[in-house]
Design a protein around this motif. Structure first.
Motif, short mmCIF file in Angstrom:
data_model
loop_
_atom_site.label_atom_id
_atom_site.label_comp_id
_atom_site.label_asym_id
_atom_site.label_seq_id
_atom_site.Cartn_x
_atom_site.Cartn_y
_atom_site.Cartn_z
N SER A 114 0.84 -1.20 0.00
CA SER A 114 0.00 0.00 0.00
C SER A 114 0.88 1.26 0.00
CB SER A 114 -0.92 -0.01 1.22
OG SER A 114 -0.16 -0.11 2.40
N ASP A 115 0.24 2.38 -0.26
CA ASP A 115 1.00 3.63 -0.42
C ASP A 115 1.10 4.36 0.91
OD1 ASP A 115 2.35 5.76 -1.45
OD2 ASP A 115 0.60 6.68 -2.39
N THR A 116 2.03 3.94 1.76
CA THR A 116 2.29 4.61 3.02
C THR A 116 3.80 4.80 3.16
OG1 THR A 116 2.62 2.64 4.40
CG2 THR A 116 0.34 3.35 4.03
N TRP A 117 4.21 5.50 4.22
CA TRP A 117 5.63 5.71 4.45
C TRP A 117 6.38 4.39 4.59
CZ3 TRP A 117 8.57 10.07 4.39
CH2 TRP A 117 7.92 11.30 4.39
N LEU A 118 5.79 3.45 5.32
CA LEU A 118 6.53 2.25 5.72
C LEU A 118 6.32 1.05 4.80
CD1 LEU A 118 5.88 2.47 9.57
CD2 LEU A 118 7.98 3.04 8.37
N THR A 119 5.54 1.22 3.75
CA THR A 119 5.33 0.13 2.81
C THR A 119 6.15 0.37 1.54
OG1 THR A 119 3.33 1.28 2.06
CG2 THR A 119 3.06 -0.49 3.69
#
Length: 231
Positions: A114-119
């Protein structure tokens, strides 16, 4: 997050200090994936500011801390290692790391994409591949990743899109069209507000300028690039 913003602004020493704090906290938390992610992101400071050997060392440490499972941190670390090896003219190691990153990407669970900082999603993957292949001089594969990354990048992702355009310009230089490379880079820089032409963006454009042999520095397009970097 503070460390990443400082990195983008070109504040290398401050960024490394914040990353050191983050890495210590992540290690103390016992979250190996978070620790590996912080180390991989920290590796991008020396990677982008002239110390690829140090970057490779940090990236390999991140790969070790991440363990054997296909995770976002593990994939990011392999991609960053590939870029560092490419900059250090270790093409065999760079391609091995790229193969590892691709293999991990194929096995990543959906919740890691997914489109997050940690992915670590497809867009991020192609941004890293663009720079790695550009540095290796593999312009065909670099263009494939540049086009895909641009397709997946939001119009508001100003820095990412600019860096991809500078990668494309560097490919033009590698393929023998230095004039086109300079003009594309000048266009990428002048499309930005003045305050955005600093830090990482300026460093990447400067890398291209410094790769141009001195005998071409009197040419009009090269002078225009130099002037844009000095503005």
């Amino acid at each position: 997050m503070t460390a990443i913003v400082l990195h983008d602004l070109g504040s290398r020493r401050e960024s490394r200090a914040w990353f050191a704090t983050a890495a210590r906290a992540a290690a103390e938390s016992g979250d190996g994936q978070l620790h590996a992610w912080v180390l991989a992101r920290e590796a991008m400071v020396p990677l982008n500011y002239g110390a690829p050997k140090a970057a490779a060392g940090l990236a390999e440490r991140a790969r070790h801390v991440a363990g054997d499972r296909p995770t976002a941190a593990k994939t990011l670390a392999a991609a960053v290692a590939a870029r560092a090896y490419a900059l250090n003219h270790q093409s065999e190691q760079a391609r091995a790391a790229l193969e590892a990153a691709d293999a991990l990407m194929d096995r990543l669970p959906e919740n890691e994409r997914s489109d997050t900082w940690l992915t670590y999603g497809e867009q991020k993957h192609h941004v890293h591949l663009s720079h790695a292949f550009t540095t290796l001089g593999d312009t065909r594969l670099a263009h494939v990743s540049q086009e895909r990354a641009l397709e997946l990048s939001a119009p508001t992702s100003t820095m990412t899109r600019t860096l991809l355009n500078i990668d494309a310009a560097a490919c033009s230089h590698h393929d023998g069209d230095t004039e086109q490379a300079c003009r594309r880079t000048v266009d990428a820089l002048t499309a930005l507000p003045v305050d955005y032409r600093t830090g990482l963006v300026r460093r990447r454009a400067l890398d291209l300028y410094e790769a141009i042999p001195a005998q071409h520095h009197g040419e009009r397009a090269v002078k225009e690039l130099r002037d844009a970097l000095s503005a």
